[in-house]
Design a protein around this motif. Sequence first.
Motif, PDB file in Angstrom:
ATOM      1  N   PHE A 102      68.484  31.215  61.538  1.00 28.55           N
ATOM      2  CA  PHE A 102      69.502  30.198  61.258  1.00 28.55           C
ATOM      3  C   PHE A 102      70.890  30.698  61.658  1.00 28.55           C
ATOM      4  CE2 PHE A 102      66.803  28.137  57.692  1.00 28.55           C
ATOM      5  CZ  PHE A 102      66.281  27.224  58.600  1.00 28.55           C
ATOM      6  N   CYS A 103      71.182  31.951  61.336  1.00 25.35           N
ATOM      7  CA  CYS A 103      72.492  32.501  61.719  1.00 25.35           C
ATOM      8  C   CYS A 103      72.681  32.448  63.230  1.00 25.35           C
ATOM      9  CB  CYS A 103      72.631  33.932  61.212  1.00 25.35           C
ATOM     10  SG  CYS A 103      72.946  34.081  59.442  1.00 25.35           S
ATOM     11  N   LYS A 104      71.688  32.880  63.960  1.00 24.02           N
ATOM     12  CA  LYS A 104      71.819  32.873  65.426  1.00 24.02           C
ATOM     13  C   LYS A 104      71.912  31.457  65.962  1.00 24.02           C
ATOM     14  CE  LYS A 104      70.037  37.365  66.669  1.00 24.02           C
ATOM     15  NZ  LYS A 104      69.310  38.130  67.702  1.00 24.02           N
ATOM     16  N   ALA A 105      71.149  30.542  65.394  1.00 28.76           N
ATOM     17  CA  ALA A 105      71.187  29.161  65.860  1.00 28.76           C
ATOM     18  C   ALA A 105      72.565  28.541  65.655  1.00 28.76           C
ATOM     19  CB  ALA A 105      70.123  28.332  65.121  1.00 28.76           C
ATOM     20  N   LEU A 106      73.283  28.999  64.632  1.00 29.24           N
ATOM     21  CA  LEU A 106      74.599  28.448  64.330  1.00 29.24           C
ATOM     22  C   LEU A 106      75.736  29.347  64.801  1.00 29.24           C
ATOM     23  CD1 LEU A 106      73.847  27.126  60.731  1.00 29.24           C
ATOM     24  CD2 LEU A 106      73.965  25.816  62.850  1.00 29.24           C
ATOM     25  N   GLY A 107      75.410  30.351  65.613  1.00 22.94           N
ATOM     26  CA  GLY A 107      76.445  31.205  66.190  1.00 22.94           C
ATOM     27  C   GLY A 107      77.036  32.214  65.233  1.00 22.94           C
ATOM     28  N   LYS A 108      76.267  32.629  64.230  1.00 24.04           N
ATOM     29  CA  LYS A 108      76.746  33.601  63.246  1.00 24.04           C
ATOM     30  C   LYS A 108      76.078  34.954  63.481  1.00 24.04           C
ATOM     31  CE  LYS A 108      77.167  30.051  59.605  1.00 24.04           C
ATOM     32  NZ  LYS A 108      78.491  30.262  58.997  1.00 24.04           N
ATOM     33  N   ASN A 109      76.731  35.999  63.017  1.00 30.59           N
ATOM     34  CA  ASN A 109      76.166  37.347  63.056  1.00 30.59           C
ATOM     35  C   ASN A 109      75.351  37.546  61.784  1.00 30.59           C
ATOM     36  OD1 ASN A 109      75.625  40.116  62.876  1.00 30.59           O
ATOM     37  ND2 ASN A 109      77.532  40.682  63.890  1.00 30.59           N
ATOM     38  N   ASP A 110      74.037  37.613  61.917  1.00 34.74           N
ATOM     39  CA  ASP A 110      73.196  37.690  60.719  1.00 34.74           C
ATOM     40  C   ASP A 110      73.415  38.972  59.928  1.00 34.74           C
ATOM     41  OD1 ASP A 110      71.644  38.754  63.149  1.00 34.74           O
ATOM     42  OD2 ASP A 110      70.422  39.512  61.489  1.00 34.74           O
ATOM     43  N   LEU A 111      73.859  40.042  60.603  1.00 36.20           N
ATOM     44  CA  LEU A 111      74.078  41.314  59.921  1.00 36.20           C
ATOM     45  C   LEU A 111      75.333  41.281  59.051  1.00 36.20           C
ATOM     46  CD1 LEU A 111      73.171  43.790  62.809  1.00 36.20           C
ATOM     47  CD2 LEU A 111      71.711  42.978  60.953  1.00 36.20           C
ATOM     48  N   LYS A 112      76.239  40.360  59.353  1.00 35.47           N
ATOM     49  CA  LYS A 112      77.495  40.283  58.604  1.00 35.47           C
ATOM     50  C   LYS A 112      77.605  39.022  57.759  1.00 35.47           C
ATOM     51  CE  LYS A 112      80.078  42.961  62.052  1.00 35.47           C
ATOM     52  NZ  LYS A 112      81.261  42.969  62.966  1.00 35.47           N
ATOM     53  N   THR A 113      76.563  38.196  57.765  1.00 33.13           N
ATOM     54  CA  THR A 113      76.615  36.911  57.065  1.00 33.13           C
ATOM     55  C   THR A 113      75.737  36.948  55.824  1.00 33.13           C
ATOM     56  OG1 THR A 113      76.943  35.764  59.183  1.00 33.13           O
ATOM     57  CG2 THR A 113      76.268  34.428  57.287  1.00 33.13           C
ATOM     58  N   PRO A 114      76.316  36.782  54.636  1.00 32.82           N
ATOM     59  CA  PRO A 114      75.487  36.730  53.428  1.00 32.82           C
ATOM     60  C   PRO A 114      74.594  35.506  53.449  1.00 32.82           C
ATOM     61  CG  PRO A 114      77.756  36.139  52.925  1.00 32.82           C
ATOM     62  CD  PRO A 114      77.751  36.617  54.348  1.00 32.82           C
ATOM     63  N   VAL A 115      73.497  35.573  52.739  1.00 31.28           N
ATOM     64  CA  VAL A 115      72.508  34.498  52.777  1.00 31.28           C
ATOM     65  C   VAL A 115      73.103  33.177  52.289  1.00 31.28           C
ATOM     66  CG1 VAL A 115      71.563  34.949  50.473  1.00 31.28           C
ATOM     67  CG2 VAL A 115      70.098  33.953  52.238  1.00 31.28           C
ATOM     68  N   GLU A 116      74.109  33.239  51.416  1.00 31.57           N
ATOM     69  CA  GLU A 116      74.735  32.012  50.921  1.00 31.57           C
ATOM     70  C   GLU A 116      75.539  31.301  51.989  1.00 31.57           C
ATOM     71  OE1 GLU A 116      73.904  34.723  47.560  1.00 31.57           O
ATOM     72  OE2 GLU A 116      75.001  34.970  49.446  1.00 31.57           O
ATOM     73  N   GLN A 117      75.879  31.990  53.080  1.00 28.77           N
ATOM     74  CA  GLN A 117      76.687  31.400  54.137  1.00 28.77           C
ATOM     75  C   GLN A 117      75.942  31.318  55.467  1.00 28.77           C
ATOM     76  OE1 GLN A 117      80.620  33.174  54.345  1.00 28.77           O
ATOM     77  NE2 GLN A 117      80.726  33.396  52.128  1.00 28.77           N
ATOM     78  N   ALA A 118      74.614  31.346  55.407  1.00 27.71           N
ATOM     79  CA  ALA A 118      73.814  31.271  56.639  1.00 27.71           C
ATOM     80  C   ALA A 118      73.933  29.914  57.318  1.00 27.71           C
ATOM     81  CB  ALA A 118      72.345  31.564  56.333  1.00 27.71           C
ATOM     82  N   GLY A 119      74.409  28.905  56.606  1.00 26.74           N
ATOM     83  CA  GLY A 119      74.589  27.579  57.190  1.00 26.74           C
ATOM     84  C   GLY A 119      73.440  26.642  56.952  1.00 26.74           C
ATOM     85  N   ARG A 120      72.326  27.162  56.473  1.00 24.89           N
ATOM     86  CA  ARG A 120      71.151  26.368  56.165  1.00 24.89           C
ATOM     87  C   ARG A 120      70.573  26.843  54.831  1.00 24.89           C
ATOM     88  NH1 ARG A 120      73.122  23.495  59.299  1.00 24.89           N
ATOM     89  NH2 ARG A 120      72.343  22.733  61.296  1.00 24.89           N
ATOM     90  N   ILE A 121      69.858  25.946  54.171  1.00 23.16           N
ATOM     91  CA  ILE A 121      69.230  26.257  52.897  1.00 23.16           C
ATOM     92  C   ILE A 121      67.945  27.054  53.139  1.00 23.16           C
ATOM     93  CG2 ILE A 121      68.090  25.243  50.888  1.00 23.16           C
ATOM     94  CD1 ILE A 121      69.938  22.775  51.350  1.00 23.16           C
TER      95      ILE A 121
END
Length: 537
Positions: free
Chosen positions: A319-338
């Motif tokens: 989900f992080c990659k699909a939304l252009g986020k860095n999964d290593l730096k993104t907490p699960v609460e801000q992954a952009g998807r439930i």
Amino acid sequence: FSSKRVVSRRPRGAPRRAGCAMRSATETNPRGAREQCQGPPSPNSALLSNDYSTVPSSQASGSTEETDHDTGEETEAAFAPTGPMAKAAWAWLGATVAALLLAACVCALTGSWPRGSAPLGASLPPWPRVAPARGMLLPDDKMEAYPARTEWRIVQGGGDAFPKLLLSIDGSEFAPFQLRGFDYSPVTKCCNNNDFAPFQEEIYKRDIPRMKAMGANAIKLYGMCDGVLDRSNLCGPPARGCKRKPVSVVDVKKFLNFCYANRIFVLLASRPGPGDVEAYAHIAATYGSHPAVAGAILFAETLDLVKFDACGKALHKGFCKALGKNDLKTPVEQAGRIITTAAQMQIPTKKFQSRYGDWVNMWGFDPYDRWEYKKNFLSEVPYKPYMLTENGLLGAGNAGCRNDCAPCPSCDMQKCQCTPCTCFAEPWREYVQWMQKSTLAGLFVFEWADEYWKGGATVVGGSAAGRSQSDLNPFCSETFVQKDGPGFNEANHGIFGISEGGDLVPKRVAEGATFESVLRDAWASESPGTGGFRGWL
């Protein structure tokens, strides 16, 4: 980004792309299969393309070859010009770099940043809504243009503050939102249980607009078939007389397009089974950036606890990659998807949440009861939002009913051979009123339509598919009374029955009232808000 350059000899869109997503992470690819078919989304192309998982052409090709551009001969030649032309090229490059540096200085001084180039933390204007010109048709289903991006965020509770599910549509401010809808498994008559059903075009075009008219905003799936997920889900051959079509990735995306056009979000899911980690990686990579996708459910009731964390991590990363986020730096609460669950009463316990909560940002479970934050607070674990992923029609209780039952004045489920839906009138009205006041993050009604396959099974909740049968397919038979089999309630727990011709038949709870009308009076009384959705709190 990797310092390596992917060398691809296959054009964009070649058919090997889908296959690469399911390759085992233990094979030769050092990055693991979950990264092969993913990449950051292109906001503009999301409006005009069916492929919401925009990826680099080398990844789309399915190639796994990597060549270091500092040592590979082919790459070295491409970046080592010589002679007079080289001097001109270097001069042009120097001038370009100088111009870019000057522009950056101007942007820094003025505070105006081109989209996609702002520094971390800079505030950006909303994504522009792109409306189609008169007569312009978007791909697949001639639907309206919709936002390039939807994003979900979770805020944990604490003290007297309840946790919240937040939603941003098209760059809008994050605001509290409540998912309201149905468990959706519209298995047709004569079919055994299967995960093809939600993606049958004639079925979802019958159902989804009706959900919208009722004021619903979400559906929850149990599993998926798309040609890649099939071995992990119920995607086997149909029972005798079952009419259904095969489903591809394109078919699923058409379904998602139609859902979003009708302002219905979807919680995707996969079942426990072979390759379930790869299955969830595929779901996130292939569908994660689609605006209709609210997120995904880690199994339904039957949990693969051995691979639970790995599946959750695969969803977070995808989900992080699909939304252009860095999964290593993104907490699960801000992954952009439930990322949630749909199990039973093991979920609201300290033991389960402390052990399996690392990659879950919201808890879903099936209490078949009215459940509230203030009465069920767990102080020892992170206070994440909850949703009720299954609650039934009998005041939240799990029970079935029919329109054609003989009167049963006692309404005693043990004595009524066939329970009339009029017995559900008051419990249903009271439960709908309770839902209107609930502050939970999600409320799902079990279920949209009757499931005849449950009545035809030899065991409640089981499937007779694959067993020796006569020419009479038990899945074609309705369960009219308790003595017809063990599955009367299970087979008749939809808010709709299904006619012989496949039409929805509303179930009557009183003179002039149905399950549908009572729910519509409550949910549709709210005017649509941002993005045309109901459910803003």
